[in-house]
Design a protein around this motif. Sequence first.
Motif, PDB file in Angstrom:
ATOM      1  N   ARG A 278     -45.518 -64.790 -22.645  1.00  0.00           N
ATOM      2  CA  ARG A 278     -45.560 -65.618 -23.856  1.00  0.00           C
ATOM      3  C   ARG A 278     -45.722 -64.737 -25.096  1.00  0.00           C
ATOM      4  O   ARG A 278     -45.042 -64.928 -26.104  1.00  0.00           O
ATOM      5  N   LYS A 279     -46.637 -63.779 -25.012  1.00  0.00           N
ATOM      6  CA  LYS A 279     -46.859 -62.866 -26.142  1.00  0.00           C
ATOM      7  C   LYS A 279     -45.621 -62.013 -26.386  1.00  0.00           C
ATOM      8  O   LYS A 279     -45.228 -61.790 -27.529  1.00  0.00           O
ATOM      9  N   ARG A 280     -44.990 -61.589 -25.308  1.00  0.00           N
ATOM     10  CA  ARG A 280     -43.777 -60.766 -25.419  1.00  0.00           C
ATOM     11  C   ARG A 280     -42.670 -61.543 -26.137  1.00  0.00           C
ATOM     12  O   ARG A 280     -41.986 -60.994 -27.005  1.00  0.00           O
ATOM     13  N   ILE A 281     -42.510 -62.812 -25.788  1.00  0.00           N
ATOM     14  CA  ILE A 281     -41.486 -63.643 -26.427  1.00  0.00           C
ATOM     15  C   ILE A 281     -41.789 -63.801 -27.914  1.00  0.00           C
ATOM     16  O   ILE A 281     -40.896 -63.685 -28.755  1.00  0.00           O
ATOM     17  N   ILE A 282     -43.041 -64.027 -28.257  1.00  0.00           N
ATOM     18  CA  ILE A 282     -43.430 -64.173 -29.665  1.00  0.00           C
ATOM     19  C   ILE A 282     -43.146 -62.880 -30.427  1.00  0.00           C
ATOM     20  O   ILE A 282     -42.586 -62.900 -31.527  1.00  0.00           O
ATOM     21  N   ASP A 283     -43.513 -61.746 -29.827  1.00  0.00           N
ATOM     22  CA  ASP A 283     -43.278 -60.450 -30.473  1.00  0.00           C
ATOM     23  C   ASP A 283     -41.781 -60.169 -30.650  1.00  0.00           C
ATOM     24  O   ASP A 283     -41.355 -59.667 -31.691  1.00  0.00           O
TER      25      ASP A 283
ATOM     26  N   LEU B  97     -32.200 -57.698 -28.713  1.00  0.00           N
ATOM     27  CA  LEU B  97     -33.426 -58.493 -28.781  1.00  0.00           C
ATOM     28  C   LEU B  97     -33.234 -59.875 -28.168  1.00  0.00           C
ATOM     29  O   LEU B  97     -34.101 -60.385 -27.466  1.00  0.00           O
ATOM     30  N   LYS B  98     -32.069 -60.467 -28.389  1.00  0.00           N
ATOM     31  CA  LYS B  98     -31.772 -61.774 -27.794  1.00  0.00           C
ATOM     32  C   LYS B  98     -31.769 -61.685 -26.270  1.00  0.00           C
ATOM     33  O   LYS B  98     -32.305 -62.562 -25.579  1.00  0.00           O
ATOM     34  N   ARG B  99     -31.172 -60.616 -25.738  1.00  0.00           N
ATOM     35  CA  ARG B  99     -31.162 -60.433 -24.283  1.00  0.00           C
ATOM     36  C   ARG B  99     -32.573 -60.238 -23.746  1.00  0.00           C
ATOM     37  O   ARG B  99     -32.922 -60.776 -22.690  1.00  0.00           O
TER      38      ARG B  99
ATOM     39  N   LEU C 103     -36.875 -59.946 -33.969  1.00  0.00           N
ATOM     40  CA  LEU C 103     -35.543 -60.486 -34.247  1.00  0.00           C
ATOM     41  C   LEU C 103     -35.434 -60.926 -35.704  1.00  0.00           C
ATOM     42  O   LEU C 103     -34.463 -60.613 -36.386  1.00  0.00           O
ATOM     43  N   ALA C 104     -36.456 -61.604 -36.186  1.00  0.00           N
ATOM     44  CA  ALA C 104     -36.459 -62.047 -37.581  1.00  0.00           C
ATOM     45  C   ALA C 104     -36.460 -60.847 -38.538  1.00  0.00           C
ATOM     46  O   ALA C 104     -35.737 -60.840 -39.539  1.00  0.00           O
ATOM     47  N   LYS C 105     -37.241 -59.821 -38.207  1.00  0.00           N
ATOM     48  CA  LYS C 105     -37.284 -58.618 -39.040  1.00  0.00           C
ATOM     49  C   LYS C 105     -35.927 -57.913 -39.061  1.00  0.00           C
ATOM     50  O   LYS C 105     -35.484 -57.425 -40.100  1.00  0.00           O
ATOM     51  N   GLU C 106     -35.281 -57.863 -37.913  1.00  0.00           N
ATOM     52  CA  GLU C 106     -33.981 -57.200 -37.820  1.00  0.00           C
ATOM     53  C   GLU C 106     -32.919 -57.953 -38.627  1.00  0.00           C
ATOM     54  O   GLU C 106     -32.104 -57.349 -39.310  1.00  0.00           O
ATOM     55  N   LYS C 107     -32.952 -59.276 -38.558  1.00  0.00           N
ATOM     56  CA  LYS C 107     -32.011 -60.076 -39.343  1.00  0.00           C
ATOM     57  C   LYS C 107     -32.238 -59.859 -40.838  1.00  0.00           C
ATOM     58  O   LYS C 107     -31.291 -59.759 -41.619  1.00  0.00           O
TER      59      LYS C 107
ATOM     60  N   MET D 295     -20.293 -46.961 -44.558  1.00  0.00           N
ATOM     61  CA  MET D 295     -21.712 -47.031 -44.195  1.00  0.00           C
ATOM     62  C   MET D 295     -22.163 -48.480 -44.029  1.00  0.00           C
ATOM     63  O   MET D 295     -22.960 -48.792 -43.144  1.00  0.00           O
ATOM     64  N   LYS D 296     -21.648 -49.359 -44.876  1.00  0.00           N
ATOM     65  CA  LYS D 296     -21.994 -50.780 -44.791  1.00  0.00           C
ATOM     66  C   LYS D 296     -21.561 -51.339 -43.441  1.00  0.00           C
ATOM     67  O   LYS D 296     -22.326 -52.041 -42.778  1.00  0.00           O
ATOM     68  N   ILE D 297     -20.352 -51.002 -43.019  1.00  0.00           N
ATOM     69  CA  ILE D 297     -19.833 -51.479 -41.738  1.00  0.00           C
ATOM     70  C   ILE D 297     -20.654 -50.913 -40.581  1.00  0.00           C
ATOM     71  O   ILE D 297     -21.015 -51.633 -39.640  1.00  0.00           O
ATOM     72  N   GLU D 298     -20.970 -49.635 -40.643  1.00  0.00           N
ATOM     73  CA  GLU D 298     -21.745 -48.993 -39.581  1.00  0.00           C
ATOM     74  C   GLU D 298     -23.138 -49.593 -39.468  1.00  0.00           C
ATOM     75  O   GLU D 298     -23.632 -49.845 -38.368  1.00  0.00           O
ATOM     76  N   LYS D 299     -23.791 -49.801 -40.617  1.00  0.00           N
ATOM     77  CA  LYS D 299     -25.138 -50.379 -40.607  1.00  0.00           C
ATOM     78  C   LYS D 299     -25.126 -51.807 -40.079  1.00  0.00           C
ATOM     79  O   LYS D 299     -25.999 -52.203 -39.317  1.00  0.00           O
ATOM     80  N   ALA D 300     -24.126 -52.588 -40.481  1.00  0.00           N
ATOM     81  CA  ALA D 300     -24.027 -53.968 -40.000  1.00  0.00           C
ATOM     82  C   ALA D 300     -23.829 -53.989 -38.488  1.00  0.00           C
ATOM     83  O   ALA D 300     -24.437 -54.806 -37.784  1.00  0.00           O
ATOM     84  N   ALA D 301     -22.998 -53.099 -37.978  1.00  0.00           N
ATOM     85  CA  ALA D 301     -22.759 -53.027 -36.538  1.00  0.00           C
ATOM     86  C   ALA D 301     -24.035 -52.614 -35.800  1.00  0.00           C
ATOM     87  O   ALA D 301     -24.358 -53.170 -34.744  1.00  0.00           O
ATOM     88  N   TYR D 302     -24.765 -51.658 -36.366  1.00  0.00           N
ATOM     89  CA  TYR D 302     -26.026 -51.222 -35.766  1.00  0.00           C
ATOM     90  C   TYR D 302     -27.004 -52.402 -35.673  1.00  0.00           C
ATOM     91  O   TYR D 302     -27.604 -52.631 -34.619  1.00  0.00           O
ATOM     92  N   HIS D 303     -27.168 -53.119 -36.774  1.00  0.00           N
ATOM     93  CA  HIS D 303     -28.092 -54.252 -36.779  1.00  0.00           C
ATOM     94  C   HIS D 303     -27.631 -55.341 -35.811  1.00  0.00           C
ATOM     95  O   HIS D 303     -28.457 -55.944 -35.121  1.00  0.00           O
ATOM     96  N   SER D 304     -26.343 -55.571 -35.719  1.00  0.00           N
ATOM     97  CA  SER D 304     -25.820 -56.574 -34.793  1.00  0.00           C
ATOM     98  C   SER D 304     -26.130 -56.196 -33.346  1.00  0.00           C
ATOM     99  O   SER D 304     -26.505 -57.055 -32.542  1.00  0.00           O
ATOM    100  N   ARG D 305     -25.986 -54.920 -33.031  1.00  0.00           N
ATOM    101  CA  ARG D 305     -26.326 -54.465 -31.670  1.00  0.00           C
ATOM    102  C   ARG D 305     -27.809 -54.661 -31.388  1.00  0.00           C
ATOM    103  O   ARG D 305     -28.193 -55.092 -30.296  1.00  0.00           O
ATOM    104  N   GLN D 306     -28.642 -54.350 -32.374  1.00  0.00           N
ATOM    105  CA  GLN D 306     -30.084 -54.528 -32.196  1.00  0.00           C
ATOM    106  C   GLN D 306     -30.435 -56.004 -31.990  1.00  0.00           C
ATOM    107  O   GLN D 306     -31.263 -56.348 -31.146  1.00  0.00           O
ATOM    108  N   ILE D 307     -29.810 -56.871 -32.772  1.00  0.00           N
ATOM    109  CA  ILE D 307     -30.060 -58.304 -32.675  1.00  0.00           C
ATOM    110  C   ILE D 307     -29.660 -58.815 -31.290  1.00  0.00           C
ATOM    111  O   ILE D 307     -30.415 -59.564 -30.653  1.00  0.00           O
ATOM    112  N   GLU D 308     -28.501 -58.402 -30.807  1.00  0.00           N
ATOM    113  CA  GLU D 308     -28.051 -58.833 -29.482  1.00  0.00           C
ATOM    114  C   GLU D 308     -28.986 -58.320 -28.392  1.00  0.00           C
ATOM    115  O   GLU D 308     -29.284 -59.032 -27.432  1.00  0.00           O
TER     116      GLU D 308
END
Length: 80
Positions: free
Chosen positions: A7-12, A65-67, A17-21, A50-63
């Motif tokens: 439960r704590k892990r899911i909350i964290d 975290l979702k997994r 995820l919110a911070k990454e978004k 750089m904008k494209i690279e950063k967006a792709a990096y954040h998208s990978r991180q978000i995915e």
Amino acid sequence: MSKEYYRKRIIDLRASLAKEKEAKKKDNAYYADRVKSATSTTNKTYYRKMKIEKAAYHSRQIESLKRQIESAKESLKRCK
């Protein structure tokens, strides 16, 4: 592991995820501003890249975290 751990892990993970978004939005706005204010085409091209690279990096991180959230949910179900 215990139910409380998952439960704590899911909350964290949801908080991360919110911070990454938020970081993705912030970086996107930063690079958009840099592109607008760039004077040379070389700089504009660089900031667009750089904008494209950063967006792709954040998208990978978000995915990722979702997994992890889904995995923690499944583990919590098995724990019951």
